[in-house]
Structures are given as C-alpha cells and as structure tokens.
Design an enzyme around this catalytic site. Sequence first.
Site, PDB file in Angstrom:
ATOM      1  N   GLU A  81       0.864  -1.179   0.000  1.00 58.71           N
ATOM      2  CA  GLU A  81       0.000   0.000   0.000  1.00 58.71           C
ATOM      3  C   GLU A  81       0.897   1.223   0.000  1.00 58.71           C
ATOM      4  OE1 GLU A  81      -2.872  -0.082   3.150  1.00 58.71           O
ATOM      5  OE2 GLU A  81      -3.183  -2.246   2.918  1.00 58.71           O
ATOM      6  N   ASP A 130      -4.749   9.265   9.872  1.00 55.98           N
ATOM      7  CA  ASP A 130      -3.399   8.857  10.226  1.00 55.98           C
ATOM      8  C   ASP A 130      -2.923   9.476  11.531  1.00 55.98           C
ATOM      9  OD1 ASP A 130      -2.935   7.257   7.936  1.00 55.98           O
ATOM     10  OD2 ASP A 130      -2.719   9.077   6.747  1.00 55.98           O
TER      11      ASP A 130
END
Length: 263
Positions: A47, A58
């Site tokens: 990824e 995140d």
Amino acid sequence: MENRIDSLFKYKSGTVLSVYFTAGYPNLNDTLTIAKELEANGVDMLEIGIPFSDPLADGPIIQNSSKIAIQNGMCIELLLEQLITLRKHISIPVLLMGYYNPMLQYGVVSFLEKIAAIGIDGLILPDMPIEEYQENYEADFKRLNLKNILLITPQTSDIRIRYIDSVSGGFIYVVSSSATTGGHTDFSEKREAYLSKISSMKLNNPCVVGFGIQNKEDVKQVGKYADGTIIGTAFINAIAQGELKQQIKNFIKTVSHDTAVRT
C-alpha cells in the site's frame, strides 16, 4: 485478467501480509526501492500512501512522514511518473492509499485511468463516501479492473457492514480500533471480541486488519480471525534511520512469522 488482489486471496495459504509506506519518504526517490525490497523479503501486498497535508485517519508518525514527503517534493504527478516502470519490478498486488480531495483536484476518472495503465490494483480512500463511489465512480472502477477498498470500524453497525460487503471487492479493510493509525494495541478482550464477530459474520470478501499492528505477535493474533494484516506506522518508524535495504530486511523478520525471503 483477474485482479491481482483476487488472485492473492484465492491462492495464498496463511495470513496475507500487507505493508504501507508513504511515497517520497524518507527520501523523494525511495518509492520503487522500498517496493522492490518489500517484495524481495516476502511481503504479499503493498500500500503506497499518497502524501496529503491533512491525513485525518493517520496518526502522528504517518502524518510526519507525509509532511516530510511533501517537503521532499512528492506530489501525485511525480508519484505517477515514479510508478511508470512499477510492473517491470513488482509482481505482487499494489494499492494506492490517499484522500478524496487530491483525487478531485486531479480529476478522478483521469487518475483512475492512469493508475490502471500503470498496473495499480486498487485504491483506499478513507474519506470518500460509499454512496459517492456508487453513484459516480463504481462503473469506472469496474471498467478498469480496479478495487475500491472500503473500511469498517468497531462502530460500524452489522447492517452497514453487510452493505459494505455487498459493494466491496478485493477485501474489506477492518480498522482494529477507533484510534488513528499507529495507536497501540494489546489485543484486549474487547478488540478480540470485535475481530471474532467480524470473522463469524462470514462475509463474502476477505478481511484484512489494520491500525495498531506492530509486531509478530500482533500478526499472529490477527491471523486467528482475519485473512490478512496491514502494517504501516511500525514500518515507517523502522525506515526512518539507517541503511534502507537492511532496515527493511530486519523489520520484515520482526513481523512475519511464516514468510520466507524470496529469491
């Protein structure tokens, strides 16, 4: 041609190991080097994160890697240039992970066509509503043989999970906790109960668990309930310093309990 993600889950024995890294980090031109080393060391799927100034899903470590990558000069246009030769070097499935706004600015359909031509297998866009996908882009994803990987969390209702499963392809990204990426997980009873519930639902798509996976024991625990695991923050930490290829080799040894180095 069968999508590489479908082929992986059809033929792979054992738990799939997927690794996330941020394009352009730690250095601008490291993207293909990291990809090649991860495959060489037995990782099953990649990824590649597209740096973004406001990555809401995140945690601080991946946010910082994104910030450094942008400062290094990484952008969508450059990443696409770097990936033109991807399939000369990489045979395993590769996804891009990013956010919806940069795709809109670039032109979503144009972006999809370019990554399909490069040989990317799918996208993970955590902030793109599933309804938006179905209404505007599902036909293009299918036309281009791309997978749109959708996420579920501990707060996702069973009805919504079934709906996401009906729309999904490739696999379902099972977020292991309500925290952002990189949050510590000790696989508490609550977390295990959640993963056990998802497993018991017998969804049509493979389930891959991410967020907070840090070591070999975490990977082993996930393997009891899911088809694969995703490691991101711990890998970003590992490559922050030292000789890149050696750091990658050392890290994969610490997280993979059944993956041999490919020759």
